[in-house]
Design a protein around this motif. Structure first.
Motif, short mmCIF file in Angstrom:
data_model
loop_
_atom_site.label_atom_id
_atom_site.label_comp_id
_atom_site.label_asym_id
_atom_site.label_seq_id
_atom_site.Cartn_x
_atom_site.Cartn_y
_atom_site.Cartn_z
N ARG A 47 -15.80 62.87 30.97
CA ARG A 47 -16.71 62.11 30.11
C ARG A 47 -16.19 60.71 29.87
NH1 ARG A 47 -16.31 63.19 24.11
NH2 ARG A 47 -14.52 61.91 24.60
N ASP A 48 -14.88 60.60 29.60
CA ASP A 48 -14.28 59.29 29.34
C ASP A 48 -14.37 58.39 30.57
OD1 ASP A 48 -13.71 60.10 26.77
OD2 ASP A 48 -11.59 60.55 27.19
N ILE A 49 -14.15 58.96 31.74
CA ILE A 49 -14.24 58.17 32.97
C ILE A 49 -15.68 57.68 33.18
CG2 ILE A 49 -14.16 58.33 35.50
CD1 ILE A 49 -11.74 60.27 35.09
N ILE A 50 -16.64 58.55 32.95
CA ILE A 50 -18.04 58.15 33.10
C ILE A 50 -18.37 57.04 32.10
CG2 ILE A 50 -20.44 58.89 32.77
CD1 ILE A 50 -19.57 61.63 33.91
N ASP A 51 -17.98 57.21 30.84
CA ASP A 51 -18.24 56.19 29.82
C ASP A 51 -17.60 54.86 30.19
OD1 ASP A 51 -19.77 57.93 28.33
OD2 ASP A 51 -18.18 58.40 26.88
N GLN A 52 -16.35 54.89 30.64
CA GLN A 52 -15.65 53.66 31.00
C GLN A 52 -16.33 52.97 32.18
OE1 GLN A 52 -11.67 54.99 31.77
NE2 GLN A 52 -11.10 55.05 29.60
N THR A 53 -16.75 53.75 33.16
CA THR A 53 -17.42 53.19 34.34
C THR A 53 -18.74 52.56 33.94
OG1 THR A 53 -16.39 54.85 35.75
CG2 THR A 53 -18.33 53.73 36.63
N LEU A 54 -19.51 53.23 33.10
CA LEU A 54 -20.79 52.69 32.66
C LEU A 54 -20.60 51.43 31.82
CD1 LEU A 54 -22.72 55.99 31.83
CD2 LEU A 54 -22.98 54.52 33.84
N GLU A 55 -19.60 51.42 30.96
CA GLU A 55 -19.30 50.21 30.16
C GLU A 55 -18.89 49.06 31.07
OE1 GLU A 55 -16.42 51.09 27.11
OE2 GLU A 55 -17.70 52.65 26.25
N GLN A 56 -18.10 49.34 32.07
CA GLN A 56 -17.65 48.32 33.00
C GLN A 56 -18.84 47.74 33.77
OE1 GLN A 56 -14.99 49.78 36.09
NE2 GLN A 56 -13.66 48.02 35.77
N GLN A 57 -19.73 48.60 34.21
CA GLN A 57 -20.93 48.14 34.94
C GLN A 57 -21.82 47.31 34.02
OE1 GLN A 57 -22.64 51.75 36.43
NE2 GLN A 57 -21.47 51.67 38.34
N ALA A 58 -21.95 47.71 32.76
CA ALA A 58 -22.76 46.95 31.80
C ALA A 58 -22.13 45.57 31.59
CB ALA A 58 -22.88 47.71 30.49
N GLY A 59 -20.82 45.50 31.52
CA GLY A 59 -20.14 44.22 31.34
C GLY A 59 -20.33 43.31 32.53
N GLU A 60 -20.37 43.86 33.73
CA GLU A 60 -20.58 43.08 34.95
C GLU A 60 -22.00 42.55 35.02
OE1 GLU A 60 -19.46 45.73 38.08
OE2 GLU A 60 -17.31 45.60 37.60
N ARG A 61 -22.98 43.32 34.49
CA ARG A 61 -24.38 42.89 34.51
C ARG A 61 -24.65 41.82 33.49
NH1 ARG A 61 -25.75 48.60 34.87
NH2 ARG A 61 -25.91 48.59 32.62
N GLY A 62 -24.00 41.93 32.33
CA GLY A 62 -24.36 41.02 31.25
C GLY A 62 -23.27 40.13 30.93
#
Length: 146
Positions: free
Chosen positions: A131-146
């Protein structure tokens, strides 16, 4: 909008049309069909053939330069006609909000899929780590988009 930017004008138009179709589906729960588009264009005094609609949505064939058609499509979808063709348009607030909602829903689907697929054979600690890995990956992708 997609991760890989469209470069050719007809690809930009296809990307925007497909994005607007997704937004409408997210808002209403129903997807427009070609007969819906054709009827809406005819109400605006503009003709569109099934073949042209296909080429416009696929990004193949020559770029549609028929401004009355582009203007009628923009009017139909509630966006400026420039949004359909500009390489770097200002995204209407309604479209931006729906795109963010769609991203969030897709992220939730990933988490739900992982939870359903992995829960039977893994320890609680391993599940939390995933779960933590998924959350970190999604946060990282969101940071790259915005």
């Amino acid at each position: 909008m997609p991760d890989h930017p469209a470069h050719e004008p007809q690809e930009i138009l296809a990307e925007r049309l497909n994005t607007l179709l997704d937004v409408v589906e997210a808002e209403s729960g129903q997807r427009y069909t070609f007969p819906d588009i054709k009827a809406a264009m005819e109400q605006r005094g503009v003709h569109i053939s099934r073949q042209r609609w296909h080429y416009m949505r696929a990004g193949t064939g020559p770029m549609t330069t028929d401004f009355p058609l582009l203007e009628a499509l923009g009017d139909f979808f509630g966006v400026p006609a420039d949004f359909l063709t500009d390489a770097d348009p200002e995204i209407p607030d309604r479209v931006a909000a729906q795109l963010e909602l769609l991203r969030s829903l897709k992220e939730a689907e990933v988490k739900n899929f992982a939870a359903r697929s992995l829960t039977s054979d893994l320890s609680p600690e391993t599940l939390l780590a995933i779960r933590d890995i998924i959350d970190q990956t999604l946060e990282q992708q969101a940071g790259e988009r915005g």
